[in-house]
Design a protein around this motif. Structure first.
Motif, mmCIF file in Angstrom:
data_model
loop_
_atom_site.group_PDB
_atom_site.id
_atom_site.type_symbol
_atom_site.label_atom_id
_atom_site.label_comp_id
_atom_site.label_asym_id
_atom_site.label_seq_id
_atom_site.Cartn_x
_atom_site.Cartn_y
_atom_site.Cartn_z
ATOM 1 N N LEU A 185 0.829 -1.212 0.000
ATOM 2 C CA LEU A 185 0.000 0.000 0.000
ATOM 3 C C LEU A 185 0.858 1.254 0.000
ATOM 4 O O LEU A 185 0.559 2.234 -0.696
ATOM 5 N N ASP A 186 1.919 1.243 0.783
ATOM 6 C CA ASP A 186 2.792 2.412 0.822
ATOM 7 C C ASP A 186 3.348 2.733 -0.558
ATOM 8 O O ASP A 186 3.346 3.885 -1.006
ATOM 9 N N SER A 187 3.806 1.693 -1.277
ATOM 10 C CA SER A 187 4.359 1.946 -2.611
ATOM 11 C C SER A 187 3.273 2.398 -3.581
ATOM 12 O O SER A 187 3.519 3.275 -4.431
ATOM 13 N N PHE A 188 2.064 1.822 -3.470
ATOM 14 C CA PHE A 188 0.977 2.242 -4.353
ATOM 15 C C PHE A 188 0.588 3.696 -4.075
ATOM 16 O O PHE A 188 0.354 4.485 -5.001
ATOM 17 N N LEU A 189 0.477 4.065 -2.807
ATOM 18 C CA LEU A 189 0.074 5.430 -2.453
ATOM 19 C C LEU A 189 1.095 6.442 -2.957
ATOM 20 O O LEU A 189 0.733 7.520 -3.459
ATOM 21 N N ARG A 190 2.361 6.132 -2.821
ATOM 22 C CA ARG A 190 3.395 7.037 -3.336
ATOM 23 C C ARG A 190 3.297 7.169 -4.856
ATOM 24 O O ARG A 190 3.449 8.262 -5.407
ATOM 25 N N ALA A 191 3.037 6.010 -5.520
ATOM 26 C CA ALA A 191 2.926 6.054 -6.977
ATOM 27 C C ALA A 191 1.748 6.898 -7.426
ATOM 28 O O ALA A 191 1.768 7.484 -8.511
ATOM 29 N N LEU A 192 0.716 6.976 -6.577
ATOM 30 C CA LEU A 192 -0.461 7.767 -6.912
ATOM 31 C C LEU A 192 -0.326 9.229 -6.495
ATOM 32 O O LEU A 192 -1.271 10.003 -6.658
ATOM 33 N N GLY A 193 0.831 9.607 -5.944
ATOM 34 C CA GLY A 193 1.088 11.014 -5.650
ATOM 35 C C GLY A 193 0.939 11.411 -4.209
ATOM 36 O O GLY A 193 1.038 12.612 -3.897
ATOM 37 N N ALA A 194 0.723 10.455 -3.285
ATOM 38 C CA ALA A 194 0.586 10.820 -1.882
ATOM 39 C C ALA A 194 1.932 11.291 -1.337
ATOM 40 O O ALA A 194 2.996 10.806 -1.725
ATOM 41 N N ASP A 195 1.883 12.268 -0.431
ATOM 42 C CA ASP A 195 3.087 12.789 0.207
ATOM 43 C C ASP A 195 3.681 11.683 1.078
ATOM 44 O O ASP A 195 3.018 11.204 2.011
ATOM 45 N N PRO A 196 4.903 11.223 0.802
ATOM 46 C CA PRO A 196 5.474 10.113 1.579
ATOM 47 C C PRO A 196 5.468 10.365 3.078
ATOM 48 O O PRO A 196 5.296 9.443 3.870
ATOM 49 N N GLY A 197 5.645 11.621 3.476
ATOM 50 C CA GLY A 197 5.695 11.925 4.899
ATOM 51 C C GLY A 197 4.339 11.899 5.574
ATOM 52 O O GLY A 197 4.267 11.944 6.804
ATOM 53 N N LEU A 198 3.291 11.844 4.800
ATOM 54 C CA LEU A 198 1.948 11.912 5.375
ATOM 55 C C LEU A 198 1.138 10.640 5.160
ATOM 56 O O LEU A 198 -0.058 10.621 5.450
ATOM 57 N N VAL A 199 1.760 9.552 4.639
ATOM 58 C CA VAL A 199 1.053 8.292 4.476
ATOM 59 C C VAL A 199 0.756 7.705 5.855
ATOM 60 O O VAL A 199 1.646 7.609 6.697
ATOM 61 N N PRO A 200 -0.495 7.345 6.153
ATOM 62 C CA PRO A 200 -0.842 6.815 7.481
ATOM 63 C C PRO A 200 -0.028 5.569 7.818
ATOM 64 O O PRO A 200 0.423 4.834 6.939
ATOM 65 N N ALA A 201 0.120 5.318 9.101
ATOM 66 C CA ALA A 201 0.903 4.170 9.547
ATOM 67 C C ALA A 201 0.088 2.881 9.558
ATOM 68 O O ALA A 201 0.618 1.802 9.302
ATOM 69 N N GLY A 202 -1.208 2.965 9.872
ATOM 70 C CA GLY A 202 -2.021 1.767 10.027
ATOM 71 C C GLY A 202 -2.455 1.168 8.705
ATOM 72 O O GLY A 202 -2.669 1.870 7.708
ATOM 73 N N LEU A 203 -2.604 -0.194 8.701
ATOM 74 C CA LEU A 203 -3.013 -0.889 7.482
ATOM 75 C C LEU A 203 -4.399 -0.446 7.040
ATOM 76 O O LEU A 203 -4.625 -0.176 5.850
#
Length: 800
Positions: A185-203
């Protein structure tokens, strides 16, 4: 009025609480509260999600507070924003295209590609329309799941303008544990433009954010090499325009049952596409120069794409190494997996690819996988598997299904499984190194005994009263139980290929008892169903094995079996040689039991009865009825001396047949009535043959009504037992009887039916009927011209 104020007003007007809005949009309640109070800016994705939840036009929420342009979320802040916390930074929306390169060589799979093409309609339809949006491609290791998924994804790329996400979930491989969904999910969210520093920690929060970011997009997600539904489920989007393609070695039953996924199961390539894959890899020259070698290479590789590519690479990398030479290296099971490996890539070796599935098994199914591979037959069902494993059929069935779920077994039919040839080689390698020799021997002993007990039990039902070689079952063996005659015949038919494989395997591995006892137990079935080639091959193996057997009966009974098989295969000269050899073994040094009812009985009197009756049957068909009587007289005395009523009854029937052929009708009638008086109803097949002969006697004596009664009952019995050869002969005699009664139409109908059966069973009488009965039937009532032989040929082969 700010965006947040407009949102609050619309929410309150529609009577929606902040918690309800949070659940509907997958944003956290605290984040939405801050948006409404101005603590966080709005954005277009949030506006669209809230408008859908409230059932209003997004224009009513007005312009967003953040920077312009199409974005995927706000700035999210401090991590308590939950599902929408890690919003993308302002700017153009990224369009990820993460697909690996398309496979360089691809062939076949038209059916699977067409199924996946149908998924594109779903990706263009509103929710609830167009079909499933999750597709699972499953199959065994090396079957080409990833190649198919990537090939199709490249082909369908233009249908997903917002991108393609790809991840190898490492469910099976050399890299260790499967990837965690949160990491993917982390890699997908980054690929979609999410700010890496603001990606939530929980699954759960990351999963909710993925659904948010994909809400208005049309994206294809390719999730390769999944281990289990739980690994995939957090990665599923909620957007109607997105499509998910999963590949896995497991059947992903949970995704199908709970999430509405559609499954596409890959089987080995069909032969022609497999040859085409070789042609595209090696080039047309080497393949077309020796098509037979190419086809054999395809067979030795089990039509498995990875195996074919490895074999082709081996040939291409070594000048002068033709497909025929590669075949020489692959023919030995011990060398096959060694050859099918890439020297510089351990992950491409078939043995390694298979090991990734095996190492995930718990100890009990792992042991089952190893021992089941010892079965030499083409298919596995729960009962023989239980014998191999020394367990119950219920537990064996569960293990078979478990192995099929992870594609270590193939499902051939409901409750019927088989190994892929290369997986069986791999499993046999494992059992040789991990299971003690005594355990392997015990497993095979139980397997042979299960089949031997089943064949013997079936034989006792097919011809009651016959002699059986099966002793008490071995510990751990639960023999088949049959409800009746039809059940026994059906069991033999269903297991015939397995039984023949076991006979060959027993002979090849030094197990003489099984190699001759199994054909012996199948005698009645072979004669019933007229599996001539199988009967002949099994009997030849039995004779060769019996020569090495410590049982003194083995060679005699096997010689009689071979003689009977050769007789039915149309080889009377060879049959007579083997039958006389068997008879000589029985009579050498034995007293003549015909001299006195109290004469000593030879050690194997029953085998002598068998040899005499089968040889008499043979020479009766050759018109040597007087010689047959000389053989059958001692057989009758022997059967009476031993009290073996079954042998006595069969001998009386054959004596009646011989007397009938000699025109000694009174003697024939007496012998046949004696036979019918012995244990009436005990054996429908022998009774039916006796009635057939007796009906012929009645017709020859000018008693058509009595003949009709006997023949009708005989036909009823032969139809009940499935004895098609005897049905044809009985119908022929019924035709003659109806003709004698002045009923030509009924006579013609019986002859037509008899001709069909005789042609099917290869009966030489078919030529007679074809020449005489069919023209007579065409002429209508003119039946007098049809010859009526006084010596018909309704014989039988002796069976125990």
């Amino acid at each position: 009025m700010t965006f947040g104020e407009r949102l609050r007003r619309l929410r309150e007007e529609h009577g929606v609480s902040l918690a309800e809005l949070a659940r509907a949009t997958h944003y956290s309640k605290s984040y939405l509260s801050r948006v409404e109070t101005g603590g966080r800016p709005g954005n277009e994705v949030l506006a669209a999600a809230c408008a859908r939840a409230l059932g209003v036009d997004a224009a009513l929420l007005g312009p967003v507070d953040g920077p312009g342009g199409r974005t995927a979320g706000g700035d999210g802040g401090d991590g308590d924003a939950g599902g929408a916390g890690g919003v993308p930074k302002a700017g153009p929306v990224p369009v990820p295209v993460q697909l690996p390169p398309a496979p360089g060589v691809f062939a076949g799979r038209e059916g699977a590609l067409a199924e996946l093409d149908s998924a594109l309609a779903a990706a263009r339809s509103p929710w609830g329309e167009g079909g499933p949006r999750i597709w699972v491609v499953d199959g065994m290791g090396g079957i080409g799941k990833t190649a198919l998924a990537v090939h199709w994804a490249h082909r369908a790329r233009s249908c997903f303008p917002d991108g393609v996400l790809f991840s190898d979930l490492a469910g099976h491989g050399s890299s260790g544990a499967p990837r965690e969904p949160g990491e993917v999910l982390d890699s997908f969210l980054r690929a979609l433009g999410a700010d890496p520093g603001l990606v939530p920690a929980g699954l759960a929060d990351r999963s909710a954010l993925l659904r948010t970011l994909l809400a208005e997009r049309r994206v294809l997600l390719v999730l390769d090499n999944a281990a289990a539904p739980a690994q995939v489920r957090p990665l599923l989007p909620g957007a109607p325009g997105c499509l998910v393609l999963v590949t896995s070695r497991t059947r992903m039953a949970g995704l199908v049952a709970r999430d509405g996924a559609r499954r596409v199961t890959l089987a080995p390539l069909a032969p022609e596409p497999a040859v085409e894959l070789l042609r595209r890899t090696l080039g047309a020259g080497p393949v077309d120069a020796d098509p037979a070698a190419a086809r054999e290479l395809v067979r030795l590789c089990g039509r498995l794409p990875l195996a074919l590519l490895l074999a082709a690479e081996r040939a291409a990398a070594r000048p002068g190494l033709t497909p025929a030479r590669v075949n020489e290296e692959l023919r030995s099971d011990r060398d096959r997996l060694r050859v099918l490996a890439a020297a510089d890539d351990g992950d491409s070796a078939l043995r390694a690819v298979f090991s990734w599935s095996y190492r995930e098994l718990d100890p009990e199914p792992a042991r089952a996988f190893r021992l089941l591979a010892l079965h030499p037959g083409p298919a596995l069902t729960a009962d023989p598997a239980a014998a191999l494993l020394g367990t119950t059929a219920g537990n064996a069935g569960e293990l078979l299904n478990l192995l099929a779920d992870v594609h270590l077994l193939e499902v051939e039919a409901p409750e019927r499984f088989r190994f892929h040839s290369l997986l069986q080689v791999y499993a046999r390698e494992l059992t040789e190194t991990q299971d003690p020799a005594r355990d392997r021997t015990a497993a095979l002993d139980r397997l042979y005994d299960w089949y031997r007990q089943g064949a013997a039990a079936a034989g006792r039902l097919l011809e009651p009263g016959g002699r059986s070689v099966a002793a008490a079952p071995l510990p751990g063996v639960r023999p088949p139980v049959f409800a009746g005659y039809g059940d026994a015949a059906a069991w033999c038919e269903a297991h015939l290929a397995d039984l023949l494989s076991l006979i060959r395997h027993a002979a090849a591995t030094g197990r003489p008892p099984a190699a001759w006892q199994l054909p012996f137990a199948l005698w009645s079935f072979f004669d019933l169903r007229q599996h001539r080639a199988e009967w002949l091959n099994a009997a030849r193996i039995a004779v060769a094995a019996a020569a090495d057997s410590a049982d003194p009966r083995a060679l005699t009974v096997s010689l009689v079996l071979l003689g009977a098989a050769q007789f039915h295969a149309g080889r009377p000269a060879e049959a007579e040689i083997h039958l006389r050899r068997a008879l000589a073994r029985c009579t050498e040094g034995a007293p003549d039991a015909a001299d006195s009812p109290r004469a000593p009985v030879p050690p194997d009197a029953e085998s002598e009865c068998a040899a005499r009756n089968t040889l008499a049957e043979l020479i009766l068909r050759q018109g040597r009825a007087a010689e047959a009587l000389e053989l059958l007289g001692p057989a009758l005395a022997l059967s009476r001396a031993t009290g073996y009523r079954w042998a006595e009854r069969v001998t009386l029937v054959n004596l009646g047949d011989a007397a009938l052929r000699l025109g000694r009708l009174a003697e024939a009638e007496r012998r046949l009535l004696e036979a019918l008086a012995l244990r009436p109803g005990a054996d429908r097949r022998t009774e039916g043959l006796a009635l057939l002969h007796l009906g012929t006697v009645h017709r020859a004596l000018g008693r058509p009504p009595q003949a009709l009664g006997c023949l009708r009952r005989a036909l009823e019995l032969h139809r009940a037992t499935g004895h098609r050869w005897a049905q044809g002969r009985t119908l022929e005699q019924l035709g003659h009887t109806f003709a004698a009664l002045g009923r030509p139409e009924e006579a013609a109908a019986r002859w037509r039916e008899a001709l069909e059966l005789m042609s099917e069973t290869g009966d030489p009488r078919a030529a007679y009927l074809s020449e005489h009965a069919r023209p007579a039937a065409a002429r209508g009532p003119v039946v007098a011209r049809i010859p009526r032989p006084t010596a018909p040929e309704p014989g039988r082969v002796w069976r125990w």
